[in-house]
Scaffold this active site. Sequence first.
Site, PDB file in Angstrom:
ATOM      1  N   LYS A  77       0.813  -1.224   0.000  1.00 15.06           N
ATOM      2  CA  LYS A  77       0.000   0.000   0.000  1.00 15.06           C
ATOM      3  C   LYS A  77       0.844   1.271   0.000  1.00 15.06           C
ATOM      4  O   LYS A  77       0.446   2.289  -0.547  1.00 15.06           O
ATOM      5  CB  LYS A  77      -0.967   0.008   1.179  1.00 15.06           C
ATOM      6  CG  LYS A  77      -2.116  -0.982   0.979  1.00 15.06           C
ATOM      7  CD  LYS A  77      -3.270  -0.717   1.900  1.00 15.06           C
ATOM      8  CE  LYS A  77      -4.455  -1.615   1.577  1.00 15.06           C
ATOM      9  NZ  LYS A  77      -4.231  -3.022   1.990  1.00 15.06           N
TER      10      LYS A  77
ATOM     11  N   GLU B 281      -9.677   6.813   4.467  1.00 13.75           N
ATOM     12  CA  GLU B 281     -10.311   5.915   5.426  1.00 13.75           C
ATOM     13  C   GLU B 281      -9.409   4.701   5.586  1.00 13.75           C
ATOM     14  O   GLU B 281      -8.554   4.435   4.747  1.00 13.75           O
ATOM     15  CB  GLU B 281     -11.687   5.450   4.937  1.00 13.75           C
ATOM     16  CG  GLU B 281     -11.658   4.529   3.722  1.00 13.75           C
ATOM     17  CD  GLU B 281     -11.521   5.295   2.404  1.00 13.75           C
ATOM     18  OE1 GLU B 281     -11.716   6.532   2.407  1.00 13.75           O
ATOM     19  OE2 GLU B 281     -11.199   4.651   1.395  1.00 13.75           O
TER      20      GLU B 281
ATOM     21  N   SER C  24       1.829  -9.762  -1.119  1.00 10.82           N
ATOM     22  CA  SER C  24       1.459  -8.354  -0.954  1.00 10.82           C
ATOM     23  C   SER C  24       1.822  -7.746   0.396  1.00 10.82           C
ATOM     24  O   SER C  24       2.021  -6.536   0.493  1.00 10.82           O
ATOM     25  CB  SER C  24      -0.038  -8.175  -1.219  1.00 10.82           C
ATOM     26  OG  SER C  24      -0.806  -9.055  -0.417  1.00 10.82           O
TER      27      SER C  24
END
Length: 410
Positions: free
Chosen positions: A98, A120, A388
């Site tokens: 991310k 968020e 990931s």
Amino acid sequence: MPHPSSKHVSRFPDAHGYYGEFGGNQWPPHLGPVLEELAGAYEELRSSPDFRHELDTVRAGLQGRPTPVHYLKNISEQVGGAGIYVKREDLNHTGAHKINHCVGFALLAGKMGKRKLIAETGAGQHGVALASAAARFGLDCEVHIGAADVDKVNANVGLIRLLGARIVPVSAGQSTLKEASDSALHAYTEQHAHALYAIGSAIGPHPFPMIVRDFQSVVGQEARAQFLAITGGTAPDHVVACVAGGSNALGVYSGFLDDPEVALHAVEPLGTSARLGQHAATLTFGRPGTLHGARSVLLQEDDGRPAPVRSIASGLAYPGVGPEIAMLCKAGRLSVGTVSDEEAAATFLRIARSEGIIPALESAHALAFAISLAANRPPTERILVNLSGRGDKDADFVLAGYDNGEALRG
Ligand SMILES: *Cc1c(COP(=O)(O)O)cnc(C)c1O
């Protein structure tokens, strides 16, 4: 930033932000100018050598890029089929892919003269990555989180605060991710003059899915070059990634989309069963609809409301999917598989004990699928999995619920 010669990237999205029939902008009309400002600024910066250089410098120093491609020797030998390789996005600073787009958004915000990032978070992973990027670029950061999630992910809430960001607990409806998203969007509507919304995946109205894909494409570009260096010039036969919104998947796929001979696989969470409400397998069971400002595929009730979802991996519990993934799936470029909670947890333990790597439960879905695929393919083939994120956040939960004390090396 995407490879300038990528045929796929130069075709999609179209001038209106569509990926085939999916995508577009269904946000309230008064936000049109806000999205146009963002699209214009991004268009200018994406081809700027200075922007790219600054991004690469921060990625190297803050994030630890490039992340390696690594052969899972023990698992591959146990399975005896195709060889399994992983792209180690778990080694990123803050523990997952991310931060690839969070750093991008932070740099973009600074160039646009914005002082603040708004987002968020559900499990807190996106919040921690964004708070770190905001600190590096001297930006304020506001992370909206459902009040019901605050206690569940206390450790991440602490890290977000420690990194200097403000937590905004949201008490409305069920007080989870959906309400946190609505609240963050509302804050952006009010503060867009000095703030940028840093969405958590390749979702939302145009240009968000494109921007996130482009920032994540570093994963696929690196992986392609690294893989070819390891094999002496041969691309993988299969590329596998878990999919919620699709950011880590598009990241790794982007290195191989122009190679029709590379099979792309998307892995969705089957949760505890195929009954609506018990899983989050959007591409497998969903149908076209509109969610978070874009047309895509979603899991919905008969009346069209987004269905409740669940998964052992909270990062995969999302009733929609990004529009580009929906298009690739419909076009047959992407095949879709599912993995249950049970299989993901067993794979989490198996990878830890056979390879010394603790994968996020999200990534364990992709790994479980890859292991089954490898067993059905010849040893001459190779599979690349996007790992990931790391699983420290999941360790207590798996040990308490799924570890029967056996050493799972075999
Ligand atoms: C958030 C997350 C995902 C799912 O999001 P995508 O946008 O579909 O990639 C997968 N893995 C990890 C480790 C995550 O944190």
